[in-house]
Design a protein around this motif. Structure first.
Motif, PDB file in Angstrom:
ATOM      1  N   THR A 113      90.733 -45.969 -50.652  1.00 16.93           N
ATOM      2  CA  THR A 113      89.370 -46.512 -50.777  1.00 16.93           C
ATOM      3  C   THR A 113      89.324 -47.949 -50.256  1.00 16.93           C
ATOM      4  OG1 THR A 113      89.730 -47.443 -52.992  1.00 16.93           O
ATOM      5  CG2 THR A 113      88.970 -45.127 -52.866  1.00 16.93           C
ATOM      6  N   GLU A 114      88.133 -48.315 -49.768  1.00 16.38           N
ATOM      7  CA  GLU A 114      87.929 -49.669 -49.248  1.00 16.38           C
ATOM      8  C   GLU A 114      88.010 -50.700 -50.374  1.00 16.38           C
ATOM      9  OE1 GLU A 114      87.917 -50.563 -46.209  1.00 16.38           O
ATOM     10  OE2 GLU A 114      87.654 -48.632 -45.215  1.00 16.38           O
ATOM     11  N   SER A 115      87.451 -50.365 -51.548  1.00 11.69           N
ATOM     12  CA  SER A 115      87.411 -51.360 -52.638  1.00 11.69           C
ATOM     13  C   SER A 115      88.814 -51.774 -53.065  1.00 11.69           C
ATOM     14  CB  SER A 115      86.675 -50.795 -53.857  1.00 11.69           C
ATOM     15  OG  SER A 115      85.393 -50.384 -53.482  1.00 11.69           O
ATOM     16  N   TYR A 149     103.088 -45.339 -49.905  1.00  9.12           N
ATOM     17  CA  TYR A 149     102.257 -45.068 -51.080  1.00  9.12           C
ATOM     18  C   TYR A 149     100.811 -44.941 -50.633  1.00  9.12           C
ATOM     19  CZ  TYR A 149     105.499 -46.234 -54.913  1.00  9.12           C
ATOM     20  OH  TYR A 149     106.507 -46.239 -55.843  1.00  9.12           O
ATOM     21  N   LEU A 150     100.087 -44.088 -51.326  1.00  7.84           N
ATOM     22  CA  LEU A 150      98.650 -44.052 -51.118  1.00  7.84           C
ATOM     23  C   LEU A 150      97.980 -44.112 -52.487  1.00  7.84           C
ATOM     24  CD1 LEU A 150      96.346 -43.948 -49.183  1.00  7.84           C
ATOM     25  CD2 LEU A 150      96.395 -41.473 -49.287  1.00  7.84           C
ATOM     26  N   SER A 151      97.265 -45.209 -52.737  1.00  6.60           N
ATOM     27  CA  SER A 151      96.601 -45.398 -54.027  1.00  6.60           C
ATOM     28  C   SER A 151      95.215 -44.776 -54.032  1.00  6.60           C
ATOM     29  CB  SER A 151      96.460 -46.894 -54.334  1.00  6.60           C
ATOM     30  OG  SER A 151      97.709 -47.430 -54.659  1.00  6.60           O
ATOM     31  N   MET A 152      94.688 -44.580 -55.235  1.00 10.56           N
ATOM     32  CA  MET A 152      93.308 -44.088 -55.449  1.00 10.56           C
ATOM     33  C   MET A 152      93.076 -42.733 -54.774  1.00 10.56           C
ATOM     34  SD  MET A 152      92.159 -46.453 -57.365  1.00 10.56           S
ATOM     35  CE  MET A 152      92.565 -48.146 -57.771  1.00 10.56           C
ATOM     36  N   CYS A 153      94.043 -41.838 -54.905  1.00  6.71           N
ATOM     37  CA  CYS A 153      93.914 -40.514 -54.278  1.00  6.71           C
ATOM     38  C   CYS A 153      92.915 -39.620 -55.009  1.00  6.71           C
ATOM     39  CB  CYS A 153      95.270 -39.812 -54.268  1.00  6.71           C
ATOM     40  SG  CYS A 153      96.397 -40.515 -53.072  1.00  6.71           S
ATOM     41  N   PHE A 154      92.542 -39.977 -56.223  1.00  3.72           N
ATOM     42  CA  PHE A 154      91.671 -39.083 -57.002  1.00  3.72           C
ATOM     43  C   PHE A 154      90.380 -39.787 -57.426  1.00  3.72           C
ATOM     44  CE2 PHE A 154      96.041 -37.685 -57.260  1.00  3.72           C
ATOM     45  CZ  PHE A 154      95.925 -36.345 -56.926  1.00  3.72           C
ATOM     46  N   GLY A 155      90.514 -40.946 -58.023  1.00  9.91           N
ATOM     47  CA  GLY A 155      89.331 -41.686 -58.441  1.00  9.91           C
ATOM     48  C   GLY A 155      89.592 -43.167 -58.282  1.00  9.91           C
ATOM     49  N   ASP A 156      88.501 -43.923 -58.177  1.00 11.54           N
ATOM     50  CA  ASP A 156      88.597 -45.358 -57.932  1.00 11.54           C
ATOM     51  C   ASP A 156      87.645 -46.040 -58.921  1.00 11.54           C
ATOM     52  OD1 ASP A 156      88.898 -47.589 -55.416  1.00 11.54           O
ATOM     53  OD2 ASP A 156      87.049 -47.698 -56.571  1.00 11.54           O
ATOM     54  N   PRO A 157      88.066 -47.147 -59.547  1.00 10.41           N
ATOM     55  CA  PRO A 157      87.219 -47.760 -60.580  1.00 10.41           C
ATOM     56  C   PRO A 157      85.886 -48.287 -60.045  1.00 10.41           C
ATOM     57  CG  PRO A 157      89.168 -49.113 -60.146  1.00 10.41           C
ATOM     58  CD  PRO A 157      89.346 -47.844 -59.389  1.00 10.41           C
ATOM     59  N   TRP A 158      85.825 -48.596 -58.769  1.00 15.38           N
ATOM     60  CA  TRP A 158      84.581 -49.127 -58.191  1.00 15.38           C
ATOM     61  C   TRP A 158      83.767 -48.027 -57.497  1.00 15.38           C
ATOM     62  CZ3 TRP A 158      89.436 -51.392 -57.272  1.00 15.38           C
ATOM     63  CH2 TRP A 158      89.672 -52.599 -57.931  1.00 15.38           C
ATOM     64  N   GLY A 160      84.271 -44.459 -57.841  1.00 14.33           N
ATOM     65  CA  GLY A 160      84.189 -43.145 -58.501  1.00 14.33           C
ATOM     66  C   GLY A 160      85.127 -42.136 -57.844  1.00 14.33           C
ATOM     67  N   ALA A 161      84.714 -40.853 -57.883  1.00 16.79           N
ATOM     68  CA  ALA A 161      85.567 -39.775 -57.346  1.00 16.79           C
ATOM     69  C   ALA A 161      85.808 -40.012 -55.850  1.00 16.79           C
ATOM     70  CB  ALA A 161      84.903 -38.431 -57.569  1.00 16.79           C
ATOM     71  N   VAL A 162      87.038 -39.761 -55.421  1.00 14.13           N
ATOM     72  CA  VAL A 162      87.391 -40.012 -54.019  1.00 14.13           C
ATOM     73  C   VAL A 162      87.455 -38.677 -53.271  1.00 14.13           C
ATOM     74  CG1 VAL A 162      89.143 -41.006 -52.478  1.00 14.13           C
ATOM     75  CG2 VAL A 162      88.701 -42.056 -54.716  1.00 14.13           C
ATOM     76  N   ILE A 188      94.524 -44.877 -61.445  1.00 17.51           N
ATOM     77  CA  ILE A 188      93.839 -45.114 -62.720  1.00 17.51           C
ATOM     78  C   ILE A 188      93.900 -43.888 -63.639  1.00 17.51           C
ATOM     79  CG2 ILE A 188      92.374 -46.955 -61.860  1.00 17.51           C
ATOM     80  CD1 ILE A 188      90.080 -44.873 -61.636  1.00 17.51           C
ATOM     81  N   GLY A 189      94.704 -42.901 -63.243  1.00 16.15           N
ATOM     82  CA  GLY A 189      95.008 -41.791 -64.162  1.00 16.15           C
ATOM     83  C   GLY A 189      93.866 -40.838 -64.451  1.00 16.15           C
ATOM     84  N   VAL A 190      92.940 -40.667 -63.510  1.00 16.76           N
ATOM     85  CA  VAL A 190      91.774 -39.801 -63.782  1.00 16.76           C
ATOM     86  C   VAL A 190      91.930 -38.365 -63.270  1.00 16.76           C
ATOM     87  CG1 VAL A 190      90.064 -41.662 -63.903  1.00 16.76           C
ATOM     88  CG2 VAL A 190      90.629 -40.648 -61.670  1.00 16.76           C
ATOM     89  N   ALA A 191      93.009 -38.073 -62.562  1.00 18.27           N
ATOM     90  CA  ALA A 191      93.171 -36.735 -61.971  1.00 18.27           C
ATOM     91  C   ALA A 191      93.345 -35.670 -63.051  1.00 18.27           C
ATOM     92  CB  ALA A 191      94.394 -36.715 -61.050  1.00 18.27           C
TER      93      ALA A 191
END
Ligand code: HMG
Ligand code: MG
Length: 310
Positions: A113-115, A149-158, A160-162, A188-191
């Motif tokens: 994600t960009e954020s 590494y690839l971060s925010m593969c599932f959800g992003d705090p800014w 939402g769902a990715v 962020i553990g949302v998966a």
């Protein structure tokens, strides 16, 4: 010490490599900075417990992650260990610092994600990829091994769902750049397991081999073990975990600890999957580290097994 009853599942891999991230992902998020000697002892104890890939530290800007500002002092104290000691490097400056100490296993860390790319690397997603390109090229030319590494593969705090397609695009870019392995981060553990399955299926269809994939789950919503099992069913055999469940991310406030290595080992032992890890020694290490940090480990397995010993 109590151990789980072993009931193997023929659909799962016989062996899993645990990529231990407690000394890096765990300690980077501690409010207090752990003394270098304690970090070195932590890594030695982890190796003694049978972990063979222990992410040691990060060569990032010390103002961004002050907890790991002692990378130059720490690395030489542990580099004699007969284990792999990968380190994070965001750019060529970080790579220079790592190579100067003899490190040859490095990890770049992109964002889906960009954020988060902006918050973590002060770059857009594509600017960050451009920053990694010479890092990967030079590390490979030195005979090194590169994890992406690839971060925010599932959800992003800014954001939402990715969308899965957004994740697949950056994964492809990391593979095309020459990364030897990827680690899919649920920062962020949302998966949840269905989402993990969907992403792994799409990555397969995009030609990213499952053998090159690891999974990196944070346990914010208690889904990390279920997500790991979903990944194992897809043939993933590299799982990131953090001793005692230490962890989080300083640039993603809602991230909590990683999947605890002890919880992972308990499940894998019960499934008859070999990890080479001695659970008793690992629990003792996490109890020792929790004493240093002044708070109990959040790992259920550490709590259960250490209470038993009292
Ligand atoms: P920037 O401010 O854009 O840096 O930060 P810059 O390139 O403009 O350079 C500014 C100054 O920093 C320069 O010094 C550079 O030399 C210096 P000056 O010329 O002004 O004196 N500099 C460095 N110094 C030491 N080591 C370096 C380095 N690089 C530049 N490597 C930067 C860009 C990438 C450096 C910064 O954003 C940074 O360090 N970010 C790291 C953030 C981080 O470590 N986050 C945690 C790890 S990621 C994570 O935890 C997620 C993961 O677990 C997976 C998951 O859960 O999803 C992996
Ligand atoms: Mg992480």
């Amino acid at each position: 010490m109590t151990l789980p009853m072993v009931v193997p599942d023929q659909d799962l891999p016989p062996r899993v490599r645990i990529h231990e991230v407690g000394a890096r992902d765990g300690l980077q998020n501690e409010k207090s900075t752990v003394p270098t000697e304690v970090k070195a002892e932590f890594v030695r104890r982890l190796a003694d417990a049978g972990l063979t890939t222990i992410e040691a530290t990060s060569f990032v800007h010390p103002k961004w992650v002050p907890q790991l500002a002692d990378a130059e002092q720490l690395f030489p104290r542990i580099s004699d260990l007969p284990v792999d000691l990968p380190v994070l490097v965001p750019n060529e400056r970080g790579l220079d610092r790592a190579l100067a100490l003899g490190a040859r296993r490095v990890a770049v860390f992109a964002s889906a994600t960009e954020s988060f790319a902006k918050a973590n690397l002060n770059r857009t997603v594509d600017e960050a990829l451009a920053m990694f390109e010479p890092v990967v090229g030079r590390a490979k030319a030195e005979g090194g091994h590169v994890r992406g590494y690839l971060s925010m593969c599932f959800g992003d705090p800014w954001e939402g769902a990715v969308p899965v397609a957004q994740v697949v695009r950056v994964c492809r870019a990391l593979v095309d750049m020459g990364c030897d392995e990827l680690s899919l981060g649920d920062t962020i553990g949302v998966a949840t397991p269905g989402h993990v399955s969907a992403l792994l299926t799409e990555l397969n269809e995009a030609g990213v081999p499952t053998t090159s994939l690891g999974v990196h789950f944070h346990d914010t919503y208690g889904q990390a073990l279920a997500n790991t099992l979903a990944a194992l069913r897809h043939g993933v055999t590299t799982v990131d975990a953090s001793a005692g469940g230490l962890g989080g991310c300083p640039y993603a406030k809602s991230a909590t600890g990683n999947l605890a290595t002890e919880d992972l080992v308990w499940m894998l032992q019960g499934l008859g999957i070999d990890t080479g890890v001695d659970l008793g020694r690992l629990v003792a290490t996490s109890v020792w580290m929790a004493d240093h940090l002044g708070r109990p480990s959040p790992s259920r397995t550490v709590r259960a097994l250490s209470h038993q010993e009292q």
